[in-house]
Design an enzyme around this catalytic site. Structure first.
Site, short mmCIF file in Angstrom:
data_model
loop_
_atom_site.label_atom_id
_atom_site.label_comp_id
_atom_site.label_asym_id
_atom_site.label_seq_id
_atom_site.Cartn_x
_atom_site.Cartn_y
_atom_site.Cartn_z
N ASN A 109 0.82 -1.20 0.00
CA ASN A 109 0.00 0.00 0.00
C ASN A 109 0.86 1.26 0.00
O ASN A 109 1.92 1.28 0.60
CB ASN A 109 -0.94 0.00 1.20
CG ASN A 109 -1.86 -1.20 1.18
OD1 ASN A 109 -1.97 -1.89 0.17
ND2 ASN A 109 -2.48 -1.48 2.32
N HIS A 126 5.85 -0.53 -2.70
CA HIS A 126 5.36 0.21 -3.88
C HIS A 126 5.39 1.72 -3.69
O HIS A 126 4.68 2.47 -4.38
CB HIS A 126 3.94 -0.26 -4.24
CG HIS A 126 3.87 -1.71 -4.61
ND1 HIS A 126 2.73 -2.45 -4.55
CD2 HIS A 126 4.85 -2.57 -5.01
CE1 HIS A 126 2.99 -3.70 -4.92
NE2 HIS A 126 4.26 -3.80 -5.21
N SER A 191 -4.66 -9.73 -3.10
CA SER A 191 -5.13 -10.74 -4.07
C SER A 191 -3.98 -11.63 -4.49
O SER A 191 -4.18 -12.60 -5.22
CB SER A 191 -5.72 -10.02 -5.29
OG SER A 191 -4.73 -9.15 -5.85
N1 APR Z 1 -10.02 -7.37 4.84
C1 APR Z 1 -9.12 -8.20 4.23
N2 APR Z 1 -9.03 -8.34 2.88
C2 APR Z 1 -9.89 -7.64 2.12
C3 APR Z 1 -10.86 -6.77 2.68
C4 APR Z 1 -10.90 -6.65 4.11
N3 APR Z 1 -11.77 -5.85 4.73
N4 APR Z 1 -11.58 -6.21 1.67
C5 APR Z 1 -11.07 -6.72 0.50
N5 APR Z 1 -10.07 -7.58 0.77
C6 APR Z 1 -9.23 -8.33 -0.17
C7 APR Z 1 -9.88 -8.66 -1.50
O1 APR Z 1 -10.63 -9.84 -1.43
C8 APR Z 1 -8.66 -8.83 -2.41
O2 APR Z 1 -8.19 -10.18 -2.38
O3 APR Z 1 -8.12 -7.54 -0.49
C9 APR Z 1 -7.60 -7.92 -1.76
C10 APR Z 1 -7.27 -6.66 -2.55
O4 APR Z 1 -6.65 -7.04 -3.74
P1 APR Z 1 -6.13 -5.96 -4.79
O5 APR Z 1 -7.16 -4.95 -5.00
O6 APR Z 1 -5.63 -6.73 -5.96
O7 APR Z 1 -4.92 -5.25 -4.02
P2 APR Z 1 -3.41 -5.72 -3.80
O8 APR Z 1 -3.31 -7.19 -3.68
O9 APR Z 1 -2.86 -4.91 -2.72
O10 APR Z 1 -2.75 -5.27 -5.20
C11 APR Z 1 -1.36 -5.38 -5.32
O11 APR Z 1 -1.40 -4.17 -7.37
O12 APR Z 1 -2.49 -2.51 -8.33
C12 APR Z 1 -1.30 -2.85 -7.82
O13 APR Z 1 0.31 -1.48 -6.85
C13 APR Z 1 -0.97 -1.94 -6.68
O14 APR Z 1 -0.13 -2.51 -4.52
C14 APR Z 1 -1.08 -2.86 -5.49
C15 APR Z 1 -0.80 -4.22 -6.09
#
Ligand code: APR
Length: 240
Positions: A109, A126, A191
């Site tokens: 994040n 990041h 994710s």
């Molecule tokens: N508690 C825990 N997990 C949650 C919650 C919650 N309240 N709400 C959503 N999630 C989960 C979703 O199910 C999903 O699996 O958080 C995840 C978010 O996934 P992404 O949106 O893909 O985010 P992230 O994994 O951080 O993405 C990685 O991708 O876009 C780039 O640079 C950006 O740092 C980011 C990287």
């Protein structure tokens, strides 16, 4: 009577939590979701900005092609963050840094909410939306009205890692070193689709760690984890 969420934590996991001293937490956008920060992919849809999928506006080529548009996109996201506060998940993780002798927090994040919750020494894989970086001399500064480097006068860009760019020097190496020597690894709100961050749980597992996923949805990591705690981080992490 134990609440349904509390029963999520097995006796073995509780024992691991109570006896481990070397712990790593990897977080993603989901840990900030309960603070009102939109995730990128969770919930089946992908963020779009002015008709451009986020992974286009957030790609390396945009710095050359249209730096003002990149600033506009991150100014928009920063404005969303102005009124946002850390949630119970951020606060629980901040508490853990004083509980475990050897604790590493690694985040994907850029929102700075871990630091706002009191986390110190966060490994930001990041970058951080509250900083700018010179496109020429790479000097980083806290954001201000200047869009030109105070050192060499070149353009400033958001100090965040865009798709197709390398991670900040040493950040992944530090995270990988820590992951390769932990007893317990939490993977919270990601994710697990973006590398090399998504590689860290595998390093921890190879080191013999218990790997725990906290996410309301299954991810490509779920089958690989020792424990999968299905639910919101803000409900689950304070239980520890
Ligand atoms: N508690 C825990 N997990 C949650 C919650 C919650 N309240 N709400 C959503 N999630 C989960 C979703 O199910 C999903 O699996 O958080 C995840 C978010 O996934 P992404 O949106 O893909 O985010 P992230 O994994 O951080 O993405 C990685 O991708 O876009 C780039 O640079 C950006 O740092 C980011 C990287």
């Amino acid at each position: 009577m134990q609440s349904q969420t509390a029963s999520l934590i097995s006796a073995e996991l509780r024992r691991r939590f109570d006896t481990s001293s070397r712990v790593l937490v990897l977080t993603g956008a989901g840990v900030s979701a309960e603070s009102g920060v939109p995730t990128f992919r969770g919930g089946g849809n992908t963020a779009v900005w002015k008709g451009m999928p986020f992974d286009v506006i957030s790609s390396a080529g945009m710095i050359e092609r249209d730096l003002p548009a990149v600033w506009e996109w991150f100014d928009y996201r920063r404005n969303l963050l102005q009124a946002v506060e850390p949630n119970a998940a951020h606060i629980a993780i901040a508490r853990w840094q004083d509980r475990f002798p050897d604790f590493t927090l690694v985040t994907q994040n850029i929102d700075g909410l871990h630091q706002k919750a009191g986390s110190r020494d966060v490994v930001e894989l990041h970058g951080n939306i509250w900083r700018a970086r010179c496109v020429a001399c790479s000097m980083t500064i806290g954001l201000n009205e200047h869009r030109a480097c105070l050192g060499c006068g070149a353009h400033l860009r958001p100090d965040v890692v865009l798709f197709g760019e390398l991670l900040p020097p040493g950040a992944y190496e530090r995270a990988a070193d820590a992951a390769s020597d932990v007893e317990l690894c939490f993977v919270v709100g990601t994710s697990a689709l973006v590398y090399p961050a998504a590689n860290l749980p595998a390093l921890a597992k190879r080191a013999g760690a218990c790997v725990v996923e906290v996410n309301p949805e299954r991810t490509p990591l779920s089958d690989f984890c020792d424990e999968v705690l299905t639910g919101n981080a803000g409900d689950i992490l304070p239980l520890f």
